[in-house]
Enzyme design. Structure first.
Site, PDB file in Angstrom:
ATOM      1  N   TYR A 145       0.863  -1.176   0.000  1.00  0.00           N
ATOM      2  CA  TYR A 145       0.000   0.000   0.000  1.00  0.00           C
ATOM      3  C   TYR A 145       0.899   1.225   0.000  1.00  0.00           C
ATOM      4  CZ  TYR A 145      -3.493   3.384   1.681  1.00  0.00           C
ATOM      5  OH  TYR A 145      -4.332   4.462   1.818  1.00  0.00           O
ATOM      6  N   ASP A 240       9.293   2.630  -0.438  1.00  0.00           N
ATOM      7  CA  ASP A 240       8.280   3.315   0.368  1.00  0.00           C
ATOM      8  C   ASP A 240       8.550   2.926   1.818  1.00  0.00           C
ATOM      9  OD1 ASP A 240       6.107   4.009   1.865  1.00  0.00           O
ATOM     10  OD2 ASP A 240       4.605   3.368   0.404  1.00  0.00           O
ATOM     11  N   LYS A 268       4.860   9.388   8.627  1.00  0.00           N
ATOM     12  CA  LYS A 268       4.681   8.903  10.002  1.00  0.00           C
ATOM     13  C   LYS A 268       5.755   9.441  10.961  1.00  0.00           C
ATOM     14  CE  LYS A 268       1.959   5.011   8.369  1.00  0.00           C
ATOM     15  NZ  LYS A 268       0.559   5.130   8.673  1.00  0.00           N
TER      16      LYS A 268
HETATM   17  N1  HOZ Z   1      -3.532   3.570   6.014  1.00  0.00           N
HETATM   18  C1  HOZ Z   1      -3.333   3.517   7.414  1.00  0.00           C
HETATM   19  C2  HOZ Z   1      -2.920   2.171   7.875  1.00  0.00           C
HETATM   20  N2  HOZ Z   1      -1.938   1.517   7.115  1.00  0.00           N
HETATM   21  C3  HOZ Z   1      -4.570   3.903   8.167  1.00  0.00           C
HETATM   22  C4  HOZ Z   1      -4.567   5.318   8.476  1.00  0.00           C
HETATM   23  C5  HOZ Z   1      -5.629   5.735   9.484  1.00  0.00           C
HETATM   24  O1  HOZ Z   1      -6.736   5.222   9.457  1.00  0.00           O
HETATM   25  O2  HOZ Z   1      -5.356   6.590  10.286  1.00  0.00           O
END
Ligand code: HOZ
Length: 431
Positions: A145, A240, A268
């Site tokens: 992802y 990534d 992050k």
């Molecule tokens: N895409 C995020 C987890 N891999 C989730 C982000 C969120 O819901 O804060």
């Protein structure tokens, strides 16, 4: 746990105002049942919902909070920065300092551009890779992802897999056609694509440690093989490291595996819990980005002084002792979950890498997307509810990573393992 009545009332209001009642899909608890808990405060390793329930948190805002929730020093630094101005829309010394620190930690990032999210970082990285190579296609891996830009929503992990829409409607056919899919940990699948279409492939983008189909570590030789293929065919290799950056080690996964990516995407931890992303890499590629070059990319809040301050605070505290402690607690937790599953005769595979882990409810080893999908999501949902009832807040999806932080103590881990014994018995009863 008290009945989450206030959360339920808030959710009823939220669904009228926000699609699905949330601002990011996995948060809605759709994959685990029930309605989401609304959080009113957090500190250290603990979050508290609006009904006063307290939980040991393993979501940790999905990764940024390596030092725990709201560390006092960070809160002080952020408050002081905000008093000096919350946004300038002009260069500030803080972004220079943070960029220099990132370069020192990740030497392959000769130039760094700050953005506001991981999604912005990855979408910008492929734009510059396309401009640099004069090619259009990208290779991505099933189950990885890279945020929600159109090019990446093909067999995407994270919320897309959780909700069963790994390939999203709304992505134009022409855009989807430029995304080629390979299998994670299967070098031959990449080689086949490169052999057939190298002349049109701009980039290979990969999570060097997959974190969005649950945690899956790279197999021996996989990342080195990608590096060799990319170099052979003049393809830009993009790591990534939004999750693995500053978590696998202070230099990210590329330091652990001894590989220099051409471009790296970060998010992050680099923002210490505030919205920051970054992309960067080889000077000859990054110098194509405006205003040094013609590839356009901009942002009002890019390099925001409050967010840069939080990032600097977080990055300055990435000591070897921190990683040693995180790895020790991570493996204690992984072993404890595995033992609890054995005691309850529940099939479980725990994948762990330092402070990241995922317990997959399956008897087959998980090394790629297909094997991740063998996990029993009903079992995970039962486990999740059992943990919540015992004061532990795991990710509300089978296909996400658990995150440990410096604030998680040995006692927290012990309590979590204890809770997992009961939750595994719940799973065994319900299966
Ligand atoms: N895409 C995020 C987890 N891999 C989730 C982000 C969120 O819901 O804060």
């Amino acid at each position: 746990m008290k009945k989450p009545i206030t959360s339920q009332k808030l959710f009823a209001r939220a669904v009228q105002a926000l699609p699905g009642g949330v601002d990011s899909p996995v948060r809605a608890f759709q994959a685990v049942g029930g309605s989401p808990l609304f959080i009113r405060r957090a500190s250290g390793a603990t979050i508290e919902d609006v009904d006063g329930n307290r939980f040991t948190d393993y979501v940790m805002s999905w990764g940024p909070l390596i030092h725990g929730h709201a560390p006092r020093g960070l809160v002080r630094a952020v408050a002081a920065a905000a008093r000096r101005g919350t946004s300038f829309g002009a260069p500030s010394p803080l972004e220079v300092e943070l960029a220099e620190r990132v370069r020192a930690l990740v030497p392959s990032m000769a130039r760094v551009r700050f953005v506001s999210s991981g999604t912005e970082a990855t979408m910008s990285a492929i734009r510059v890779a396309r401009a640099f190579t004069g090619r259009d296609k990208i290779v991505k891996f099933e189950g990885c992802y890279h945020g929600h830009a159109d090019a990446f929503l093909a067999k995407a992990g994270s919320g897309a897999t959780t909700l069963g829409v790994p390939t999203s409607p709304g992505v134009a056919g022409a855009v989807a056609a430029d995304t080629l899919l390979a299998r994670y940990n299967d070098l031959a699948s990449v080689e086949a694509l490169c052999d057939a279409q190298a002349a049109s492939v701009a980039a290979i983008i990969v999570e060097p440690i997959a974190g969005n189909m649950g945690v899956v570590a790279p197999a021996e030789g996989f990342l080195h093989g990608l590096r060799a293929l990319a170099s052979r065919d003049g393809i830009v290799l993009i790591f990534d490291e939004v999750i693995s950056g500053f978590r696998a080690s202070a230099g990210g996964a590329q330091a652990v595996f001894g590989i220099a990516a051409d471009l790296t995407c970060l998010g992050k931890i680099i923002g210490g819990g505030l919205p920051v992303g970054a992309y960067g890499g080889r000077a000859d590629i990054m110098d194509m980005v405006a205003p040094s070059g013609p590839v356009y990319q901009a942002g009002t809040l890019s390099g925001n002084p409050v967010a840069m301050t939080a990032g600097l605070w977080a990055l300055k505290r990435l000591t070897p002792a921190l990683y040693k402690d995180l790895a020790r607690r991570g493996s204690t937790l992984a072993a404890g979950l595995a033992q609890a599953a054995r005691e309850a005769r529940v099939p479980l595979q725990v994948n762990a890498f330092g402070s990241l882990l995922t317990p997959f409810f399956t008897s087959s080893p998980v090394r790629d997307y297909d094997s991740a999908l063998t996990a029993n999501t009903r079992a995970y949902a039962a486990f999740f509810s059992g943990m919540l009832a015992r004061g532990i807040y795991p990710p509300p999806s089978q296909f996400e990573a658990w995150f440990l932080s410096a604030a998680h103590s040995d006692r927290d881990v012990k309590k979590t393992v204890e809770a997992s014994r009961g939750a595994m018995r719940d799973v065994a009863r319900q299966m």
